[in-house]
Write a protein that holds these residues in place. Structure first.
Motif, PDB file in Angstrom:
ATOM      1  N   SER A   1      20.062   4.022   5.687  1.00  0.00           N
ATOM      2  CA  SER A   1      18.682   4.471   5.565  1.00  0.00           C
ATOM      3  C   SER A   1      17.977   3.584   4.553  1.00  0.00           C
ATOM      4  O   SER A   1      18.592   3.109   3.595  1.00  0.00           O
ATOM      5  CB  SER A   1      18.600   5.935   5.125  1.00  0.00           C
ATOM      6  OG  SER A   1      17.244   6.366   5.099  1.00  0.00           O
ATOM      7  N   LEU A   2      16.693   3.364   4.787  1.00  0.00           N
ATOM      8  CA  LEU A   2      15.898   2.513   3.895  1.00  0.00           C
ATOM      9  C   LEU A   2      14.507   3.109   3.775  1.00  0.00           C
ATOM     10  O   LEU A   2      13.910   3.515   4.776  1.00  0.00           O
ATOM     11  CB  LEU A   2      15.838   1.083   4.445  1.00  0.00           C
ATOM     12  CG  LEU A   2      15.147  -0.001   3.628  1.00  0.00           C
ATOM     13  CD1 LEU A   2      15.762  -1.357   3.950  1.00  0.00           C
ATOM     14  CD2 LEU A   2      13.649  -0.064   3.928  1.00  0.00           C
ATOM     15  N   ALA A   3      13.995   3.187   2.549  1.00  0.00           N
ATOM     16  CA  ALA A   3      12.640   3.686   2.309  1.00  0.00           C
ATOM     17  C   ALA A   3      11.725   2.510   1.994  1.00  0.00           C
ATOM     18  O   ALA A   3      12.024   1.711   1.109  1.00  0.00           O
ATOM     19  CB  ALA A   3      12.629   4.690   1.167  1.00  0.00           C
ATOM     20  N   LEU A   4      10.634   2.410   2.743  1.00  0.00           N
ATOM     21  CA  LEU A   4       9.643   1.359   2.519  1.00  0.00           C
ATOM     22  C   LEU A   4       8.387   2.018   1.974  1.00  0.00           C
ATOM     23  O   LEU A   4       7.719   2.778   2.673  1.00  0.00           O
ATOM     24  CB  LEU A   4       9.351   0.624   3.828  1.00  0.00           C
ATOM     25  CG  LEU A   4       8.270  -0.457   3.803  1.00  0.00           C
ATOM     26  CD1 LEU A   4       8.647  -1.576   2.845  1.00  0.00           C
ATOM     27  CD2 LEU A   4       8.041  -1.016   5.205  1.00  0.00           C
ATOM     28  N   GLU A   5       8.079   1.751   0.712  1.00  0.00           N
ATOM     29  CA  GLU A   5       6.887   2.327   0.084  1.00  0.00           C
ATOM     30  C   GLU A   5       5.720   1.383   0.299  1.00  0.00           C
ATOM     31  O   GLU A   5       5.733   0.235  -0.140  1.00  0.00           O
ATOM     32  CB  GLU A   5       7.134   2.547  -1.407  1.00  0.00           C
ATOM     33  CG  GLU A   5       8.251   3.558  -1.671  1.00  0.00           C
ATOM     34  CD  GLU A   5       8.459   3.823  -3.146  1.00  0.00           C
ATOM     35  OE1 GLU A   5       7.540   4.360  -3.791  1.00  0.00           O
ATOM     36  OE2 GLU A   5       9.542   3.491  -3.652  1.00  0.00           O
ATOM     37  N   MET A   6       4.705   1.866   0.996  1.00  0.00           N
ATOM     38  CA  MET A   6       3.554   1.061   1.373  1.00  0.00           C
ATOM     39  C   MET A   6       2.276   1.673   0.805  1.00  0.00           C
ATOM     40  O   MET A   6       2.141   2.893   0.728  1.00  0.00           O
ATOM     41  CB  MET A   6       3.430   0.975   2.899  1.00  0.00           C
ATOM     42  CG  MET A   6       4.605   0.295   3.576  1.00  0.00           C
ATOM     43  SD  MET A   6       4.677  -1.473   3.269  1.00  0.00           S
ATOM     44  CE  MET A   6       3.200  -2.017   4.111  1.00  0.00           C
ATOM     45  N   PHE A   7       1.350   0.801   0.421  1.00  0.00           N
ATOM     46  CA  PHE A   7       0.039   1.292  -0.005  1.00  0.00           C
ATOM     47  C   PHE A   7      -0.756   1.710   1.222  1.00  0.00           C
ATOM     48  O   PHE A   7      -0.932   0.936   2.162  1.00  0.00           O
ATOM     49  CB  PHE A   7      -0.724   0.219  -0.771  1.00  0.00           C
ATOM     50  CG  PHE A   7      -2.091   0.679  -1.212  1.00  0.00           C
ATOM     51  CD1 PHE A   7      -2.223   1.488  -2.324  1.00  0.00           C
ATOM     52  CD2 PHE A   7      -3.233   0.313  -0.522  1.00  0.00           C
ATOM     53  CE1 PHE A   7      -3.478   1.928  -2.742  1.00  0.00           C
ATOM     54  CE2 PHE A   7      -4.489   0.738  -0.924  1.00  0.00           C
ATOM     55  CZ  PHE A   7      -4.601   1.550  -2.038  1.00  0.00           C
ATOM     56  N   ASP A   8      -1.215   2.949   1.215  1.00  0.00           N
ATOM     57  CA  ASP A   8      -1.963   3.513   2.342  1.00  0.00           C
ATOM     58  C   ASP A   8      -3.448   3.511   2.005  1.00  0.00           C
ATOM     59  O   ASP A   8      -3.902   4.214   1.110  1.00  0.00           O
ATOM     60  CB  ASP A   8      -1.487   4.947   2.607  1.00  0.00           C
ATOM     61  CG  ASP A   8      -2.178   5.577   3.798  1.00  0.00           C
ATOM     62  OD1 ASP A   8      -2.979   4.889   4.448  1.00  0.00           O
ATOM     63  OD2 ASP A   8      -1.906   6.757   4.070  1.00  0.00           O
ATOM     64  N   GLU A   9      -4.215   2.667   2.723  1.00  0.00           N
ATOM     65  CA  GLU A   9      -5.635   2.549   2.400  1.00  0.00           C
ATOM     66  C   GLU A   9      -6.420   3.799   2.765  1.00  0.00           C
ATOM     67  O   GLU A   9      -7.558   3.985   2.338  1.00  0.00           O
ATOM     68  CB  GLU A   9      -6.260   1.343   3.132  1.00  0.00           C
ATOM     69  CG  GLU A   9      -6.307   1.462   4.637  1.00  0.00           C
ATOM     70  CD  GLU A   9      -5.013   1.046   5.286  1.00  0.00           C
ATOM     71  OE1 GLU A   9      -4.971   1.013   6.526  1.00  0.00           O
ATOM     72  OE2 GLU A   9      -4.048   0.752   4.591  1.00  0.00           O
ATOM     73  N   VAL A  10      -5.809   4.705   3.545  1.00  0.00           N
ATOM     74  CA  VAL A  10      -6.501   5.942   3.911  1.00  0.00           C
ATOM     75  C   VAL A  10      -6.457   6.943   2.756  1.00  0.00           C
ATOM     76  O   VAL A  10      -7.467   7.472   2.314  1.00  0.00           O
ATOM     77  CB  VAL A  10      -5.879   6.556   5.186  1.00  0.00           C
ATOM     78  CG1 VAL A  10      -6.555   7.881   5.505  1.00  0.00           C
ATOM     79  CG2 VAL A  10      -6.018   5.585   6.357  1.00  0.00           C
ATOM     80  N   SER A  11      -5.243   7.182   2.234  1.00  0.00           N
ATOM     81  CA  SER A  11      -5.089   8.145   1.148  1.00  0.00           C
ATOM     82  C   SER A  11      -5.217   7.508  -0.225  1.00  0.00           C
ATOM     83  O   SER A  11      -5.231   8.201  -1.236  1.00  0.00           O
ATOM     84  CB  SER A  11      -3.716   8.819   1.246  1.00  0.00           C
ATOM     85  OG  SER A  11      -2.681   7.864   1.083  1.00  0.00           O
ATOM     86  N   LYS A  12      -5.313   6.166  -0.263  1.00  0.00           N
ATOM     87  CA  LYS A  12      -5.376   5.433  -1.521  1.00  0.00           C
ATOM     88  C   LYS A  12      -4.178   5.742  -2.409  1.00  0.00           C
ATOM     89  O   LYS A  12      -4.250   5.733  -3.631  1.00  0.00           O
ATOM     90  CB  LYS A  12      -6.673   5.736  -2.277  1.00  0.00           C
ATOM     91  CG  LYS A  12      -7.936   5.362  -1.510  1.00  0.00           C
ATOM     92  CD  LYS A  12      -7.986   3.880  -1.192  1.00  0.00           C
ATOM     93  CE  LYS A  12      -9.250   3.511  -0.432  1.00  0.00           C
ATOM     94  NZ  LYS A  12      -9.274   2.095  -0.034  1.00  0.00           N
ATOM     95  N   GLY A  13      -3.051   6.020  -1.774  1.00  0.00           N
ATOM     96  CA  GLY A  13      -1.828   6.280  -2.525  1.00  0.00           C
ATOM     97  C   GLY A  13      -0.651   5.662  -1.805  1.00  0.00           C
ATOM     98  O   GLY A  13      -0.800   5.014  -0.777  1.00  0.00           O
ATOM     99  N   GLY A  14       0.520   5.845  -2.361  1.00  0.00           N
ATOM    100  CA  GLY A  14       1.711   5.230  -1.792  1.00  0.00           C
ATOM    101  C   GLY A  14       2.365   6.111  -0.749  1.00  0.00           C
ATOM    102  O   GLY A  14       2.843   7.212  -1.055  1.00  0.00           O
ATOM    103  N   SER A  15       2.386   5.655   0.491  1.00  0.00           N
ATOM    104  CA  SER A  15       3.110   6.356   1.545  1.00  0.00           C
ATOM    105  C   SER A  15       4.537   5.828   1.600  1.00  0.00           C
ATOM    106  O   SER A  15       4.809   4.692   1.219  1.00  0.00           O
ATOM    107  CB  SER A  15       2.431   6.137   2.895  1.00  0.00           C
ATOM    108  OG  SER A  15       1.127   6.662   2.899  1.00  0.00           O
ATOM    109  N   VAL A  16       5.446   6.657   2.070  1.00  0.00           N
ATOM    110  CA  VAL A  16       6.838   6.250   2.251  1.00  0.00           C
ATOM    111  C   VAL A  16       7.162   6.250   3.733  1.00  0.00           C
ATOM    112  O   VAL A  16       6.941   7.255   4.418  1.00  0.00           O
ATOM    113  CB  VAL A  16       7.797   7.192   1.492  1.00  0.00           C
ATOM    114  CG1 VAL A  16       9.251   6.843   1.804  1.00  0.00           C
ATOM    115  CG2 VAL A  16       7.565   7.097  -0.010  1.00  0.00           C
ATOM    116  N   TRP A  17       7.661   5.117   4.206  1.00  0.00           N
ATOM    117  CA  TRP A  17       8.086   4.989   5.597  1.00  0.00           C
ATOM    118  C   TRP A  17       9.596   4.791   5.612  1.00  0.00           C
ATOM    119  O   TRP A  17      10.121   3.887   4.960  1.00  0.00           O
ATOM    120  CB  TRP A  17       7.390   3.800   6.274  1.00  0.00           C
ATOM    121  CG  TRP A  17       5.895   3.922   6.297  1.00  0.00           C
ATOM    122  CD1 TRP A  17       5.148   5.028   6.021  1.00  0.00           C
ATOM    123  CD2 TRP A  17       4.952   2.892   6.623  1.00  0.00           C
ATOM    124  NE1 TRP A  17       3.809   4.773   6.166  1.00  0.00           N
ATOM    125  CE2 TRP A  17       3.651   3.457   6.533  1.00  0.00           C
ATOM    126  CE3 TRP A  17       5.070   1.551   7.000  1.00  0.00           C
ATOM    127  CZ2 TRP A  17       2.499   2.738   6.794  1.00  0.00           C
ATOM    128  CZ3 TRP A  17       3.907   0.828   7.253  1.00  0.00           C
ATOM    129  CH2 TRP A  17       2.642   1.412   7.158  1.00  0.00           C
TER     130      TRP A  17
END
Length: 472
Positions: free
Chosen positions: A108-124
């Motif tokens: 398993s791998l977590a990719l933390e991406m900046f989400d321009e919609v929520s202006k916060g860090g989403s985790v994929w």
């Protein structure tokens, strides 16, 4: 030396600890040698703490890296100290192949991406092997941040923890929506598990995007090793139709783009995600996550001379394409009495190229992703078997195969994962690095559980940008 200055160098930041070992030992009055035992040094530090600090440090120490220090060798990408690398972070939650061990969890791998919609860090999440929920908790990643899950294939060491994770997501206080992408059969796998275990997904809306399998069987592959195609996975399940209708699941089918082995599965204002078929014993996919836009900043001193107010007009000027003529309207928002036309080239400064991460599932041939993944900043590739093993022919890759593919891809960093238990519990990861390093000359890392990698940004200048635009 105060513990407050040292406690940031936890076991999760081993490269920094190795580099600063000399400073630590000198501060504690120990012999200044780089061969000093880290465990003895940590014990000496721990004895100097107050009871409150000891309890806090004890909780942190539950997350430990493996004892094989070859995984912690400083490399240019990790130890460079660049501060601008936020927005694309890989956390390896499981790095074992086939199942969990005492030191390595299932994949398993977590990719933390900046989400321009929520202006916060989403985790994929990419894959969700057994025990992923516990690994997320140990890594300090809140599951409520997860809004996308990408499954490479339906082997149990890649999906064994999926139902548990979805159940936990449904038990959160706030309603949650998750998009899940995966191979043919992923819908029926999840539906069967939910119905057969009488699981109620209270606050979860799940949207499953299932790839349409278009791969043709290859004549040179024995029938027992061929990818199974054109078989309806629903035949393997007995799902009661009335129960299936009550599931909070939306189902979509994803068709490939012009290239029959490439799917464009997501696009936002700054992110694109592609998927490509890999060669494995079952239908398997790899994913390409890439930023769309170069990073720019406004030259504030020049914009000030135009007399434009701070606010949406300035943000619009920053986001406008580089080198394009734009007209700034007059009005209260801009603070201008008359509209003016400018070229953004004069008021923008290019800073960094967009980044690209290629994350593969199990594979012995990833050539379908060569074009779309070209020039990747980081390639995550399996290294399950040793060179010469029969499994490399039809199922898995060796470190050599990973190194060769990384060179073809022109990747800047190669991270090896999905390591077989046959290498031993205390595997000598240095041998894996050497084997891959004969064929790849970029930064090379052998991942371990909880290893974190911030994908670095590459500086850009105007000349290179113009040349690249002319090529495309």
């Amino acid at each position: 030396m105060s513990w407050s200055l040292l406690k940031q160098f936890s076991p999760l930041h081993q490269p920094s600890r190795l580099l600063l070992k000399h400073t630590f030992s000198k501060a504690l009055g120990l012999k200044c040698s780089y061969s000093i035992d880290l465990e003895r040094l940590e014990k000496r530090l721990f004895n100097q703490l107050s009871n409150k600090e000891r309890k806090k440090q004890h909780r942190r120490s539950n997350i430990k890296a493996p004892s094989d220090t070859t995984s912690f060798k400083p490399n240019r990408a990790v130890a460079s100290g660049v501060n601008e690398n936020e927005g694309m972070t890989l956390t390896f939650l499981g790095t074992s192949a086939g199942g969990s061990t005492l030191k390595r969890n299932s994949t398993s791998l977590a990719l933390e991406m900046f989400d321009e919609v929520s202006k916060g860090g989403s985790v994929w999440l990419v894959d969700c092997g057994e025990g992923t929920l516990v690994q997320l908790a140990k890594a300090g990643i809140r599951i409520t941040r997860i809004n996308k899950i990408f499954i490479t294939h339906l082997h149990l060491d890649h999906v064994g923890g999926l139902t548990t994770l979805l159940t936990s997501l449904s038990n959160t206080d706030a309603p949650t929506m998750v998009d899940l992408y995966g191979p043919p059969g992923i819908y029926h796998f999840i539906a069967c598990n939910i119905i057969c275990t009488s699981t109620h997904l209270a606050n979860l809306t799940l949207r499953i995007h299932e790839f349409r399998d278009v791969q043709e069987p290859e004549k040179d592959v024995p029938p027992t090793a061929r990818v199974r195609i054109n078989k309806d996975p629903s035949l393997a399940f007995s799902i009661h139709k009335s129960a299936e209708r009550n599931l909070p699941i939306e189902r979509f089918t994803l068709d490939p783009t012009d290239d029959v082995k490439i799917w464009k599965i997501f696009e936002s204002s700054n992110i694109e995600i592609f998927a490509g078929m890999l060669r494995h014993s079952v239908p398997c996919w790899g994913y390409v996550f890439q930023e769309k836009n170069v990073t720019k900043k406004m030259i504030a001193s020049k914009v000030d001379l135009l007399g434009i107010k701070f606010g949406p007009i300035r943000r619009w000027m920053k986001d406008a394409p580089y080198g394009q003529n734009i007209t700034i309207p007059a009005g209260e928002e801009s603070g201008l009495k008359e509209p003016i036309t400018i070229n953004t080239k004069e008021y923008q400064e290019l800073t960094y190229w967009p980044r690209k991460a290629v994350i593969l599932g199990d594979t012995c041939d990833s050539s379908s992703l060569l074009k779309i993944g070209k020039g990747a900043d980081v390639l995550v590739h399996e290294a399950t078997v040793t060179e010469g093993s029969q499994k490399t022919i039809h199922n898995h890759s060796s470190p050599k195969m990973a190194g060769v593919f990384a060179t073809k891809l022109e990747a800047k960093t190669l991270i090896l994962t999905h390591l077989s238990k046959k290498f031993g519990e205390d595997m000598e990861t240095d041998s894996l690095s050497r084997e891959a390093g004969h064929f790849f000359y970029g930064d090379l890392i052998v991942a371990y559980d909880f290893f974190q990698y911030n994908v670095p940004r590459q500086p850009i200048d105007e000349k290179n940008y113009i040349e690249d635009k002319e090529k495309t």
